[in-house]
Design a protein around this motif. Structure first.
Motif, PDB file in Angstrom:
ATOM      1  N   GLU A  72       6.699 -22.538  67.173  1.00  0.00           N
ATOM      2  CA  GLU A  72       6.990 -23.905  67.556  1.00  0.00           C
ATOM      3  C   GLU A  72       8.496 -24.022  67.719  1.00  0.00           C
ATOM      4  O   GLU A  72       9.252 -23.752  66.791  1.00  0.00           O
ATOM      5  CB  GLU A  72       6.495 -24.875  66.489  1.00  0.00           C
ATOM      6  CG  GLU A  72       5.000 -24.812  66.267  1.00  0.00           C
ATOM      7  CD  GLU A  72       4.534 -25.663  65.108  1.00  0.00           C
ATOM      8  OE1 GLU A  72       5.275 -26.575  64.678  1.00  0.00           O
ATOM      9  OE2 GLU A  72       3.420 -25.421  64.623  1.00  0.00           O
ATOM     10  N   ILE A  73       8.924 -24.408  68.911  1.00  0.00           N
ATOM     11  CA  ILE A  73      10.343 -24.478  69.237  1.00  0.00           C
ATOM     12  C   ILE A  73      10.727 -25.927  69.501  1.00  0.00           C
ATOM     13  O   ILE A  73      10.062 -26.625  70.263  1.00  0.00           O
ATOM     14  CB  ILE A  73      10.681 -23.650  70.501  1.00  0.00           C
ATOM     15  CG1 ILE A  73      10.129 -22.226  70.406  1.00  0.00           C
ATOM     16  CG2 ILE A  73      12.171 -23.702  70.820  1.00  0.00           C
ATOM     17  CD1 ILE A  73      10.841 -21.310  69.464  1.00  0.00           C
ATOM     18  N   ILE A 131      18.694 -17.700  72.663  1.00  0.00           N
ATOM     19  CA  ILE A 131      18.521 -18.663  73.753  1.00  0.00           C
ATOM     20  C   ILE A 131      19.292 -19.932  73.397  1.00  0.00           C
ATOM     21  O   ILE A 131      19.057 -20.527  72.343  1.00  0.00           O
ATOM     22  CB  ILE A 131      17.030 -18.990  73.987  1.00  0.00           C
ATOM     23  CG1 ILE A 131      16.252 -17.719  74.343  1.00  0.00           C
ATOM     24  CG2 ILE A 131      16.876 -20.049  75.079  1.00  0.00           C
ATOM     25  CD1 ILE A 131      14.735 -17.908  74.392  1.00  0.00           C
ATOM     26  N   PRO A 132      20.221 -20.367  74.251  1.00  0.00           N
ATOM     27  CA  PRO A 132      21.013 -21.562  73.948  1.00  0.00           C
ATOM     28  C   PRO A 132      20.150 -22.827  73.886  1.00  0.00           C
ATOM     29  O   PRO A 132      19.178 -22.969  74.623  1.00  0.00           O
ATOM     30  CB  PRO A 132      21.991 -21.652  75.126  1.00  0.00           C
ATOM     31  CG  PRO A 132      21.995 -20.300  75.749  1.00  0.00           C
ATOM     32  CD  PRO A 132      20.638 -19.720  75.494  1.00  0.00           C
ATOM     33  N   GLY A 133      20.528 -23.728  72.970  1.00  0.00           N
ATOM     34  CA  GLY A 133      19.907 -25.046  72.918  1.00  0.00           C
ATOM     35  C   GLY A 133      18.747 -25.194  71.968  1.00  0.00           C
ATOM     36  O   GLY A 133      18.139 -26.265  71.889  1.00  0.00           O
ATOM     37  N   ILE A 134      18.406 -24.150  71.207  1.00  0.00           N
ATOM     38  CA  ILE A 134      17.297 -24.253  70.260  1.00  0.00           C
ATOM     39  C   ILE A 134      17.786 -24.889  68.966  1.00  0.00           C
ATOM     40  O   ILE A 134      18.765 -24.457  68.383  1.00  0.00           O
ATOM     41  CB  ILE A 134      16.660 -22.874  69.984  1.00  0.00           C
ATOM     42  CG1 ILE A 134      15.997 -22.338  71.244  1.00  0.00           C
ATOM     43  CG2 ILE A 134      15.650 -22.965  68.838  1.00  0.00           C
ATOM     44  CD1 ILE A 134      15.386 -20.956  71.093  1.00  0.00           C
ATOM     45  N   ALA A 135      17.074 -25.924  68.525  1.00  0.00           N
ATOM     46  CA  ALA A 135      17.403 -26.591  67.266  1.00  0.00           C
ATOM     47  C   ALA A 135      16.623 -26.002  66.101  1.00  0.00           C
ATOM     48  O   ALA A 135      17.157 -25.840  65.009  1.00  0.00           O
ATOM     49  CB  ALA A 135      17.125 -28.091  67.368  1.00  0.00           C
ATOM     50  N   SER A 136      15.330 -25.686  66.321  1.00  0.00           N
ATOM     51  CA  SER A 136      14.538 -25.111  65.235  1.00  0.00           C
ATOM     52  C   SER A 136      13.418 -24.244  65.788  1.00  0.00           C
ATOM     53  O   SER A 136      12.949 -24.434  66.905  1.00  0.00           O
ATOM     54  CB  SER A 136      13.945 -26.205  64.347  1.00  0.00           C
ATOM     55  OG  SER A 136      12.971 -26.943  65.045  1.00  0.00           O
ATOM     56  N   ILE A 137      13.028 -23.296  64.933  1.00  0.00           N
ATOM     57  CA  ILE A 137      11.942 -22.372  65.248  1.00  0.00           C
ATOM     58  C   ILE A 137      11.046 -22.294  64.019  1.00  0.00           C
ATOM     59  O   ILE A 137      11.520 -21.976  62.928  1.00  0.00           O
ATOM     60  CB  ILE A 137      12.469 -20.952  65.563  1.00  0.00           C
ATOM     61  CG1 ILE A 137      13.482 -20.987  66.699  1.00  0.00           C
ATOM     62  CG2 ILE A 137      11.313 -20.004  65.848  1.00  0.00           C
ATOM     63  CD1 ILE A 137      14.306 -19.708  66.830  1.00  0.00           C
ATOM     64  N   ASP A 138       9.763 -22.595  64.195  1.00  0.00           N
ATOM     65  CA  ASP A 138       8.785 -22.429  63.117  1.00  0.00           C
ATOM     66  C   ASP A 138       7.741 -21.442  63.603  1.00  0.00           C
ATOM     67  O   ASP A 138       7.177 -21.612  64.683  1.00  0.00           O
ATOM     68  CB  ASP A 138       8.110 -23.754  62.761  1.00  0.00           C
ATOM     69  CG  ASP A 138       9.064 -24.723  62.095  1.00  0.00           C
ATOM     70  OD1 ASP A 138       9.809 -24.292  61.198  1.00  0.00           O
ATOM     71  OD2 ASP A 138       9.067 -25.911  62.472  1.00  0.00           O
ATOM     72  N   SER A 139       7.501 -20.412  62.792  1.00  0.00           N
ATOM     73  CA  SER A 139       6.539 -19.384  63.167  1.00  0.00           C
ATOM     74  C   SER A 139       5.313 -19.450  62.277  1.00  0.00           C
ATOM     75  O   SER A 139       5.423 -19.567  61.063  1.00  0.00           O
ATOM     76  CB  SER A 139       7.175 -17.993  63.046  1.00  0.00           C
ATOM     77  OG  SER A 139       8.236 -17.859  63.963  1.00  0.00           O
ATOM     78  N   ASN A 140       4.151 -19.372  62.909  1.00  0.00           N
ATOM     79  CA  ASN A 140       2.871 -19.344  62.203  1.00  0.00           C
ATOM     80  C   ASN A 140       2.148 -18.069  62.618  1.00  0.00           C
ATOM     81  O   ASN A 140       1.916 -17.847  63.806  1.00  0.00           O
ATOM     82  CB  ASN A 140       2.024 -20.561  62.587  1.00  0.00           C
ATOM     83  CG  ASN A 140       2.707 -21.858  62.211  1.00  0.00           C
ATOM     84  OD1 ASN A 140       2.759 -22.207  61.051  1.00  0.00           O
ATOM     85  ND2 ASN A 140       3.242 -22.559  63.195  1.00  0.00           N
TER      86      ASN A 140
END
Length: 156
Positions: A72-73, A131-140
């Motif tokens: 989830e990005i 990758i520019p501009g990503i605020a958060s990354i959630d991995s499942n």
């Protein structure tokens, strides 16, 4: 151009979704048509981009990519440059099988296949986090697959 699908169109699509290697003769028999009209209908479905292609389904574990991760990005902002840059970068990543724009707390949902946790770590650090501009990354991580199908149900 097809205006509306009828029961024969749905039967053709359904049969091909279950077995894309059917010969035209087998398909015609399955849907109750003679071969020539069946082939014409199939070609119309292809030209209308209702049937968009044919492919082999692969067992990820036996293929060597047993880990499925749903990422989830959330982006920092939704400016044109950030959105287009993210989408262009993700489209180029072979391990990303699906990328959806979604509603809710995140902006994108990615389905990613990987060989192992080390591959995940490298993929996350070298391919996603850069990758520019990503605020958060959630991995499942998928633990088990209960259902998977490529067969669309009839809409009626």
């Amino acid at each position: 151009m097809l205006e509306k699908l009828d029961r024969i169109d749905y039967a053709i699509i359904g049969a091909l979704q279950k077995n894309g290697r059917l010969t035209n003769l087998e398909l015609a028999e399955a849907v109750g048509l003679s071969p020539s009209p069946c082939l014409r209908r199939m070609r119309k479905l292809e030209l209308a981009n209702i049937i968009t292609g044919y492919s082999a389904q692969v067992d990820g574990e036996r293929y060597g990519l047993p880990i499925t991760v749903f990422m989830e990005i959330r982006l920092q902002s939704h400016t044109h440059d950030i959105v287009m840059g993210f989408e262009k970068a993700v489209t180029a990543l072979d391990n990303v099988l699906d990328c959806y724009v979604v509603s809710g707390a995140t902006d994108y949902l990615l389905r990613v296949v990987l060989a192992d946790l080390n591959h995940y770590d490298r993929f996350l650090r070298r391919e996603i986090q850069v990758i520019p501009g990503i605020a958060s990354i959630d991995s499942n991580f998928a633990i088990d697959k209960i259902k998977h199908t490529t067969v669309y149900p009839r809409p009626d």
